[in-house]
Write a protein that holds these residues in place. Structure first.
Motif, PDB file in Angstrom:
ATOM      1  N   UNK A 296     -28.145 -47.507  -4.893  1.00 13.59           N
ATOM      2  CA  UNK A 296     -27.777 -47.181  -3.508  1.00 13.59           C
ATOM      3  C   UNK A 296     -28.401 -48.156  -2.519  1.00 13.59           C
ATOM      4  N   UNK A 297     -27.576 -48.709  -1.624  1.00 10.70           N
ATOM      5  CA  UNK A 297     -28.003 -49.609  -0.553  1.00 10.70           C
ATOM      6  C   UNK A 297     -27.559 -48.994   0.765  1.00 10.70           C
ATOM      7  N   UNK A 298     -28.409 -49.073   1.778  1.00 10.87           N
ATOM      8  CA  UNK A 298     -28.103 -48.461   3.070  1.00 10.87           C
ATOM      9  C   UNK A 298     -28.050 -49.507   4.172  1.00 10.87           C
ATOM     10  N   UNK A 299     -27.046 -49.387   5.025  1.00 11.98           N
ATOM     11  CA  UNK A 299     -26.961 -50.188   6.243  1.00 11.98           C
ATOM     12  C   UNK A 299     -27.262 -49.248   7.406  1.00 11.98           C
TER      13      UNK A 299
ATOM     14  N   UNK B  98     -23.301 -47.819  -6.134  1.00  7.03           N
ATOM     15  CA  UNK B  98     -22.547 -48.453  -7.207  1.00  7.03           C
ATOM     16  C   UNK B  98     -22.802 -47.760  -8.546  1.00  7.03           C
ATOM     17  N   UNK B  99     -21.832 -47.878  -9.443  1.00  8.39           N
ATOM     18  CA  UNK B  99     -21.922 -47.329 -10.795  1.00  8.39           C
ATOM     19  C   UNK B  99     -21.421 -48.371 -11.781  1.00  8.39           C
ATOM     20  N   UNK B 100     -22.229 -48.664 -12.795  1.00  6.15           N
ATOM     21  CA  UNK B 100     -21.816 -49.620 -13.815  1.00  6.15           C
ATOM     22  C   UNK B 100     -21.858 -51.065 -13.377  1.00  6.15           C
ATOM     23  N   UNK B 101     -22.391 -51.331 -12.198  1.00  5.12           N
ATOM     24  CA  UNK B 101     -22.456 -52.684 -11.639  1.00  5.12           C
ATOM     25  C   UNK B 101     -23.918 -53.093 -11.483  1.00  5.12           C
ATOM     26  N   UNK B 102     -24.221 -54.342 -11.753  1.00  5.51           N
ATOM     27  CA  UNK B 102     -25.615 -54.776 -11.802  1.00  5.51           C
ATOM     28  C   UNK B 102     -26.167 -55.291 -10.481  1.00  5.51           C
TER      29      UNK B 102
ATOM     30  N   UNK C 201     -19.785 -58.367  14.179  1.00  2.00           N
ATOM     31  CA  UNK C 201     -19.337 -56.991  13.951  1.00  2.00           C
ATOM     32  C   UNK C 201     -19.047 -56.696  12.484  1.00  2.00           C
ATOM     33  N   UNK C 202     -19.628 -57.478  11.573  1.00  2.00           N
ATOM     34  CA  UNK C 202     -19.410 -57.229  10.154  1.00  2.00           C
ATOM     35  C   UNK C 202     -20.636 -57.618   9.338  1.00  2.00           C
ATOM     36  N   UNK C 203     -20.758 -56.990   8.203  1.00  2.00           N
ATOM     37  CA  UNK C 203     -21.705 -57.419   7.182  1.00  2.00           C
ATOM     38  C   UNK C 203     -21.080 -57.071   5.839  1.00  2.00           C
ATOM     39  N   UNK C 204     -21.150 -57.994   4.914  1.00  2.00           N
ATOM     40  CA  UNK C 204     -20.633 -57.741   3.574  1.00  2.00           C
ATOM     41  C   UNK C 204     -21.771 -57.258   2.683  1.00  2.00           C
ATOM     42  N   UNK C 205     -21.651 -56.045   2.193  1.00  2.00           N
ATOM     43  CA  UNK C 205     -22.548 -55.498   1.176  1.00  2.00           C
ATOM     44  C   UNK C 205     -21.662 -55.265  -0.039  1.00  2.00           C
ATOM     45  N   UNK C 206     -21.764 -56.157  -1.021  1.00  2.00           N
ATOM     46  CA  UNK C 206     -20.770 -56.263  -2.087  1.00  2.00           C
ATOM     47  C   UNK C 206     -21.385 -55.875  -3.423  1.00  2.00           C
ATOM     48  N   UNK C 207     -20.933 -54.788  -3.991  1.00  2.00           N
ATOM     49  CA  UNK C 207     -21.399 -54.354  -5.308  1.00  2.00           C
ATOM     50  C   UNK C 207     -20.593 -55.070  -6.379  1.00  2.00           C
ATOM     51  N   UNK C 208     -21.291 -55.577  -7.403  1.00  2.00           N
ATOM     52  CA  UNK C 208     -20.590 -56.275  -8.472  1.00  2.00           C
ATOM     53  C   UNK C 208     -21.494 -56.609  -9.632  1.00  2.00           C
TER      54      UNK C 208
END
Length: 314
Positions: free
Chosen positions: A238-241, A253-257, A283-290
């Protein structure tokens, strides 16, 4: 992981007649069969472009939660700039000497036309659509660049205050293949100068603005004050903005490193032709699970699954 027998269809259900409503919400295909819109009685909605299976809008009570460039192509001519593009089977520029070296940056999933496979709802009040892409769907040029048999099932699930994206990767062939996968989520924020990202402290990250060198994160709350392009390895689920200690989003995220944190900032947007308005980086930030820091290997007749839940705190 257990095998899933479900496979992407060569041809999805009839898009022209796909419209369903219930007490929970509705799923509707646009007149030109290019978009699918999910909506709930609560006022939440999501819009998915079949080109790339790209989520281009997520709203709660008419408040847009994803950032989308006003200059982004939505006609299938190029990858969408904003929303949630899907990265597969390679993240970033393809490394030389690998099986993906001939592919375009970020692979072909975000630039392929997906099939609409089906729809569903549950007693909790969600609506879901599934999209499919397989090796049979690719053009001959792309097949020549990455000749593996594969199947992808991508689902988008809308709930009252969450949007879940999940992908199932299948290898029906006789040869193993390596891949990366990433949900390239552009979260809309009030002001990049006032937000912070939490949950990545003490992790090792690769800084792509510094030639890919590795560093250790030392901030409990990460502030975006310049061009940022980092791959955090083995990130927590879990990551919080947040803004002024008030959570705006939780990305689980689930199953992602890994987690990628990206904002091109003022100097970076000048190099991106389809970025409008140029001050949109505020007005944006990319928080990308992968899973992108290393390759995932999928053996013959095996499957792999990963996903992410985006929760809005309104």
């Amino acid at each position: 992981m257990a095998l899933h027998k479900k496979k992407p269809a060569a041809l999805g259900i009839d898009l022209a007649t796909t419209q369903e409503s219930s007490s929970h919400g509705s799923i509707q295909v646009s007149d030109d069969s290019q978009f699918v819109t999910l909506s709930l009685a609560s006022g939440a909605s999501a819009k998915v472009l079949l080109y790339g299976a790209t989520v281009v809008s997520w709203k709660i009570q008419d408040r847009e939660l994803l950032w989308l460039s006003s200059a982004s192509a939505l006609d299938g001519s190029k990858a969408v700039r904003g929303g949630i593009p899907l990265v597969f089977p390679v993240f970033g520029p393809p490394p030389a000497g690998t099986a993906v070296e001939k592919l375009a940056q970020h692979g072909f999933a975000r630039t392929s036309k997906w099939n609409l496979l089906g729809r569903a709802e549950d007693e909790e009040g969600s609506v879901r659509v599934e999209f499919g892409l397989s090796s049979d769907s690719l053009d001959e040029e792309t097949k020549a660049k990455w000749p593996y048999a594969f199947g992808l099932i991508y689902s988008v699930t809308l709930r009252e205050n969450t949007l879940e994206t999940k992908i199932l990767v299948q290898n029906p062939g006789s040869e193993a293949f390596d891949f990366n996968v990433l949900f390239h989520t552009y979260l809309r924020i009030p002001d990049v100068s006032t937000i912070g990202v939490q949950g990545l402290n003490s992790l090792t990250y690769r800084d792509k603005t510094l030639g890919g060198s590795e560093h250790q994160e030392s901030s409990e709350v990460i502030k975006i004050t310049s061009q940022t392009d980092r791959v955090y390895k083995s990130a927590p689920d879990a990551i919080t903005v947040s803004e002024s200690d008030k959570p705006l989003y939780t990305v689980t995220k689930t199953g992602l490193n890994d987690v990628v944190l990206w904002n091109p900032y003022s100097d970076g947007v000048e190099k991106i032709g389809d970025w409008e308005p140029k001050e949109g980086y505020k007005n944006m930030v990319c928080v990308e699970a992968g899973s992108v820091a290393s390759w995932q290997t999928l053996e013959p007749e095996a499957t792999w699954e990963g996903g992410v839940v985006h929760k809005a705190h309104l």
